[in-house]
Scaffold this motif. Structure first.
Motif, PDB file in Angstrom:
ATOM      1  N   LYS A  59       0.845  -1.198   0.000  1.00 12.55           N
ATOM      2  CA  LYS A  59       0.000   0.000   0.000  1.00 12.55           C
ATOM      3  C   LYS A  59       0.879   1.246   0.000  1.00 12.55           C
ATOM      4  N   GLN A  60       0.249   2.387  -0.256  1.00 10.31           N
ATOM      5  CA  GLN A  60       0.959   3.673  -0.229  1.00 10.31           C
ATOM      6  C   GLN A  60       0.044   4.737   0.354  1.00 10.31           C
ATOM      7  N   MET A  61       0.570   5.526   1.284  1.00 12.63           N
ATOM      8  CA  MET A  61      -0.191   6.600   1.905  1.00 12.63           C
ATOM      9  C   MET A  61       0.536   7.929   1.725  1.00 12.63           C
ATOM     10  N   PRO A  62       0.066   8.783   0.795  1.00 14.17           N
ATOM     11  CA  PRO A  62       0.681  10.113   0.660  1.00 14.17           C
ATOM     12  C   PRO A  62       0.519  10.916   1.955  1.00 14.17           C
ATOM     13  N   GLN A  63       1.334  11.955   2.098  1.00 14.63           N
ATOM     14  CA  GLN A  63       1.307  12.731   3.340  1.00 14.63           C
ATOM     15  C   GLN A  63       1.492  14.215   3.060  1.00 14.63           C
ATOM     16  N   PRO A  64       0.392  14.967   3.008  1.00  8.16           N
ATOM     17  CA  PRO A  64       0.532  16.416   2.899  1.00  8.16           C
ATOM     18  C   PRO A  64       0.711  17.047   4.279  1.00  8.16           C
ATOM     19  N   SER A  65       1.492  18.101   4.348  1.00  5.10           N
ATOM     20  CA  SER A  65       1.595  18.917   5.560  1.00  5.10           C
ATOM     21  C   SER A  65       1.569  20.374   5.118  1.00  5.10           C
ATOM     22  N   PHE A  66       1.040  21.254   5.975  1.00  4.03           N
ATOM     23  CA  PHE A  66       0.859  22.625   5.492  1.00  4.03           C
ATOM     24  C   PHE A  66       0.822  23.622   6.637  1.00  4.03           C
ATOM     25  N   THR A  67       1.155  24.865   6.272  1.00  9.13           N
ATOM     26  CA  THR A  67       0.983  26.018   7.167  1.00  9.13           C
ATOM     27  C   THR A  67       0.163  27.088   6.457  1.00  9.13           C
ATOM     28  N   LEU A  68      -0.660  26.656   5.519  1.00 11.36           N
ATOM     29  CA  LEU A  68      -1.513  27.607   4.793  1.00 11.36           C
ATOM     30  C   LEU A  68      -2.453  28.308   5.765  1.00 11.36           C
ATOM     31  N   ARG A  69      -2.666  29.606   5.550  1.00  8.62           N
ATOM     32  CA  ARG A  69      -3.568  30.380   6.405  1.00  8.62           C
ATOM     33  C   ARG A  69      -4.923  30.610   5.759  1.00  8.62           C
ATOM     34  N   LYS A  70      -5.037  30.290   4.486  1.00  2.84           N
ATOM     35  CA  LYS A  70      -6.293  30.464   3.763  1.00  2.84           C
ATOM     36  C   LYS A  70      -6.486  29.287   2.817  1.00  2.84           C
ATOM     37  N   LYS A  71      -7.693  29.144   2.327  1.00  2.00           N
ATOM     38  CA  LYS A  71      -7.926  28.157   1.285  1.00  2.00           C
ATOM     39  C   LYS A  71      -7.128  28.544   0.040  1.00  2.00           C
ATOM     40  N   LEU A  72      -6.526  27.540  -0.568  1.00  2.00           N
ATOM     41  CA  LEU A  72      -5.768  27.768  -1.804  1.00  2.00           C
ATOM     42  C   LEU A  72      -6.543  27.148  -2.954  1.00  2.00           C
ATOM     43  N   ILE A  73      -6.959  27.997  -3.884  1.00  2.00           N
ATOM     44  CA  ILE A  73      -7.737  27.559  -5.044  1.00  2.00           C
ATOM     45  C   ILE A  73      -7.000  28.018  -6.292  1.00  2.00           C
TER      46      ILE A  73
END
Length: 395
Positions: free
Chosen positions: A377-391
């Motif tokens: 199996k594979q599990m991607p891993q996002p991490s973030f310090t975004l302060r707003k929605k990014l579109i």
């Protein structure tokens, strides 16, 4: 027939050149340092068994290997399969375990003539020891020596391309077609998202750091976002350059903090890293599923003006896999992570979905994929310090 007796019977029927080819095609699973002690097919089969690539109730990789080295006689007589069956089987996404790098870009060009092989060895005389280029060395042997010296890798085909251009233009074309397929999806989707695209191929570790330094010092005041995609091999917290040297992922991302890159302060800095983060194979667990979907709504962003923000704000790091684990590649469609990322960006950005929702969908899709008949199996891993929605707007 008993499983190990079957492996022994097949190994006895394989010639020396068959073993060389099998070892070459298995390098993604049994690294060079471990292959050096393997002197016969039976030892290779046992090593693959230890890696979970061959089991009594799962002979798919063994069948693929015999098919790839054109031992159809063994495929038919010992494994009750056929060329036609394997051709159909390997068209299924994710089913093939021999990497596209070895099969498409390298193994297909083994049909070069004796004179062309002599020319290739001559052109490598300054790069490899003379003893590694004698008349007994096959093309696969030469490729393996090039890999040992860091002259050849999935992301480092420049020397091979240069040589093939001098020997046979058709060989060069095959390699370039492989490279085009590998990068086309990312270019396509980010062009649609109105990004300025710049590709940097086959970089050493130092060249990676230099390229990051160049972009860090650019003036980004008239730009809204910075995205960096890195496709390479890796290990815990690092990616490798084509010279086999490592570069810290943290070093790359922190180059774009508010203090290090003021013109991107307050703007999203997005990194997508396609690279293994170890050599452990991730296993699956069984859970009870519910037909209802989790609520995907998120709280609206607070609308107030910040006079000062943390130096590390507004980053997003999308890792193909978690620390310690491998990432997977389909030989026909590319890496699971980049394939899914591009598909979801292309589908969801026009609907106005934010990047975290998109990456959640990517996590869900990639986590459902199976390797080695439902074991890997594979599990991607996002991490973030975004302060707003990014579109990412399309229009």
């Amino acid at each position: 027939m008993d499983f190990h007796k079957l492996l022994y019977t097949i190994s006895e029927a394989l010639a020396t050149e068959d073993l060389v080819a099998l070892k070459f095609l298995s390098l993604e699973h049994i690294p060079l340092r471990k292959q050096e002690g393997i002197r016969d097919p039976e030892a290779l089969f046992l090593a693959l068994e230890e890696k979970g690539m061959m089991e009594e109730d799962n002979l798919s990789f063994l069948k693929e290997l015999l098919f790839r080295i054109n031992r159809i006689d063994l495929l038919t007589d010992k494994l009750s399969s056929s060329r036609e069956e394997m051709e159909r089987e390997l068209q299924i996404p994710g089913r093939a375990k021999v990497s596209q790098f070895r099969w498409v870009a390298l193994y297909h060009i083994e049909n070069i003539t004796t004179d062309e092989l002599k020319s290739l060895k001559f052109l490598l005389i300054k790069e490899l020891p003379k003893c590694k280029l004698d008349n007994e060395m096959t093309l696969i042997n030469v490729f393996i020596e090039m890999e040992k010296k860091g002259l050849l890798a999935e992301e480092n085909l420049e020397i091979l391309k240069t040589i093939c251009e001098k020997i046979d233009k058709s060989l060069l074309k095959k390699i370039e077609e492989y490279e085009l397929d590998r990068n086309a999806a990312l270019r396509k989707v980010f062009t649609k998202l109105h990004f300025e695209i710049a590709e940097h191929k086959d970089l050493t570790a130092e060249q990676i750091r230099h390229t990051v330094h160049v972009y860090r010092n650019m003036d980004h005041h008239d730009r809204d976002c910075f995205v960096c995609c890195i496709l390479s091999h890796g290990d815990k917290g690092i990616v490798f350059g084509t010279d086999g040297q490592e570069t810290s992922i943290q070093e790359l991302t922190t180059s774009f903090t508010g203090m290090n890159c003021p013109s991107l302060a307050g703007k999203p800095k997005v990194f997508f890293i396609q690279a293994c983060q170890g050599d452990t194979f991730q296993k699956g667990v069984h859970i009870e599923t519910d037909s209802s979907e989790l609520d995907s709504s998120v709280e609206a962003d607070a609308r107030f003006q910040l006079e000062c923000i943390p130096d590390e704000a507004d980053f997003l790091l999308g890792m193909a896999t978690m620390k310690d684990f491998v990432s997977y590649r389909s030989t026909t469609q590319g890496t699971w992570y980049i394939q899914s990322l591009c598909e979801h960006l292309e589908k969801s950005c026009p609907r106005g979905e934010d990047i975290l929702s998109i990456l959640t969908a990517v996590n869900r899709e990639v986590s459902r994929k199976n390797d080695r008949l439902n074991q890997g199996k594979q599990m991607p891993q996002p991490s973030f310090t975004l302060r707003k929605k990014l579109i990412f707007p399309v229009n």
